[in-house]
Design an enzyme around this catalytic site. Structure first.
Site, PDB file in Angstrom:
ATOM      1  N   LYS A 239       0.854  -1.186   0.000  1.00 45.37           N
ATOM      2  CA  LYS A 239       0.000   0.000   0.000  1.00 45.37           C
ATOM      3  C   LYS A 239       0.889   1.234   0.000  1.00 45.37           C
ATOM      4  CE  LYS A 239      -3.217   2.860   2.557  1.00 45.37           C
ATOM      5  NZ  LYS A 239      -3.688   3.271   3.898  1.00 45.37           N
ATOM      6  N   GLN A 240       0.612   2.159  -0.915  1.00 40.76           N
ATOM      7  CA  GLN A 240       1.435   3.354  -1.028  1.00 40.76           C
ATOM      8  C   GLN A 240       0.556   4.552  -1.408  1.00 40.76           C
ATOM      9  OE1 GLN A 240       3.726   5.510  -0.208  1.00 40.76           O
ATOM     10  NE2 GLN A 240       5.337   3.986  -0.682  1.00 40.76           N
TER      11      GLN A 240
END
Length: 352
Positions: A239-240
């Protein structure tokens, strides 16, 4: 939501985002999401059959089942941002059952939230929607505030309450990052031993990453390297935050760079900046899901659709969007989650 509606929502950005063709890293080099992703990618890895089963469970739930894309509802803000600040816009979400109901009614692949929330509702819902237990948090009660991710429970406890996956955050670039890397790497090893998938929030954090009025916490080069560290400790999914600029290493004056990072491998187009993030996730072998970001009110629907289009066309695997959904009434939250999913269901929206 129809493709025509998506075009309408994007307005003046529609052509730049929907018709753009990348000339940086070619789409043929990517391991793109698809119905066969677990068979094509993870089945040849060291992941156990139990991990493969739980990964497949994530891909097989909700409106995006069978596509290889993910739409996850994350609600850890009660700890990260205080419960009052997070749930005051809609107090029903102080009750963890409503968090799970929103994920179910919103057609999500999974719900990601705290030990306490999922443990409280475990026997009622663990078999109805995949649970992702967020195992560490930055608690905001210390005064003066400090920013450090600490463990809130054990991986074994996550398994016992029926989780299909665990999630964790590392603040790459912070003074505490070395300890966090070691802790999360050990936790992810244990999660894989028990058969759970792993999702890593790869956030950058250092006061020095803001310079001359520019916030390089969302620079493609810094977030890309954070992603590469994340997949190195065997996160299955990264997740970014969506990248908003580039050149963090050069502006701050640290790390090592190659000029091709800023010329041949990226451009200013957000699709190319996000593709650089995907490239750092082993060219997509570990899926990239971007953050939905904070709720800004009336622009939330447009912002969510825009982020989904950028992620999908870059080669990403989906969105993990929380505040835009739960900080409004449940009907509107479901509508927003469905709009995100409609981007991934639209065959007209392809890899750039």
């Amino acid at each position: 939501m129809s493709y025509e509606k998506i075009v309408s929502l994007l307005g003046s950005d529609a052509e730049n985002l929907l018709q753009y063709q990348s000339q940086t890293i070619s789409k043929e080099q990517l391991h793109a999401p698809g119905p066969d992703f677990v068979d094509r990618i993870f089945a040849q890895s060291s992941r156990s059959p139990q991990v493969l089963r739980n990964l497949q469970q994530l891909f097989d739930h909700g409106r995006l089942a069978g596509t290889g894309y993910l739409s996850i509802l994350p609600v850890d803000q009660g700890i990260e941002h205080t419960a009052g600040a997070s749930f005051a816009p809609n107090p029903i979400y102080f009750d963890p059952e409503n968090i799970i109901k929103l994920a179910l009614e919103g057609g999500c692949n999974a719900v990601a939230t705290t030990f306490g929330n999922l443990a409280m509702m475990s026997r009622k819902y663990a078999h109805k929607i995949p649970f992702v237990v967020k195992i560490n948090h930055n608690e905001l009660m210390t005064y003066p505030n400090k920013y450090d991710q600490i463990m809130f429970g054990s991986v074994d406890d996550a398994w016992n309450l029926g989780a299909a996956a665990v999630g964790a955050t590392i603040y790459f670039g912070s003074q505490e990052s070395s300890r966090q890397i070691i802790e999360v790497a050990e936790a992810f090893e244990r999660a894989h031993q028990l058969g759970m998938a792993t999702i890593l929030w790869c956030y950058t954090r250092n006061n020095a990453f803001k310079k001359d009025g520019v916030d390089y916490h969302v620079a493609a080069d810094l977030t890309g390297q954070a992603n590469h560290l994340g997949v190195t400790i065997q996160a299955d999914i990264i997740k970014q935050k969506l990248p908003e600029n580039n050149g963090g290493f050069k502006a701050i004056g640290f790390g090592k760079t190659n000029e091709k990072m800023y010329t041949e491998l990226t451009t200013d187009n957000p699709i190319d900046l996000t593709r650089y993030q995907v490239a750092n996730c082993y060219m997509g072998r570990a899926g990239l899901i971007n953050s939905g970001g904070e709720s800004k009110g009336e622009s939330d629907l447009v912002d969510a659709v825009r982020t989904a289009v950028i992620n999908k066309r870059a080669g990403g695997m989906g969105l993990i969007s929380g505040r835009k959904a739960f900080q409004k009434d449940m009907g509107a939250g479901v509508e927003l989650l469905n709009a995100i999913q409609d981007v991934y269901l639209a065959n007209e929206i392809t890899l750039a």
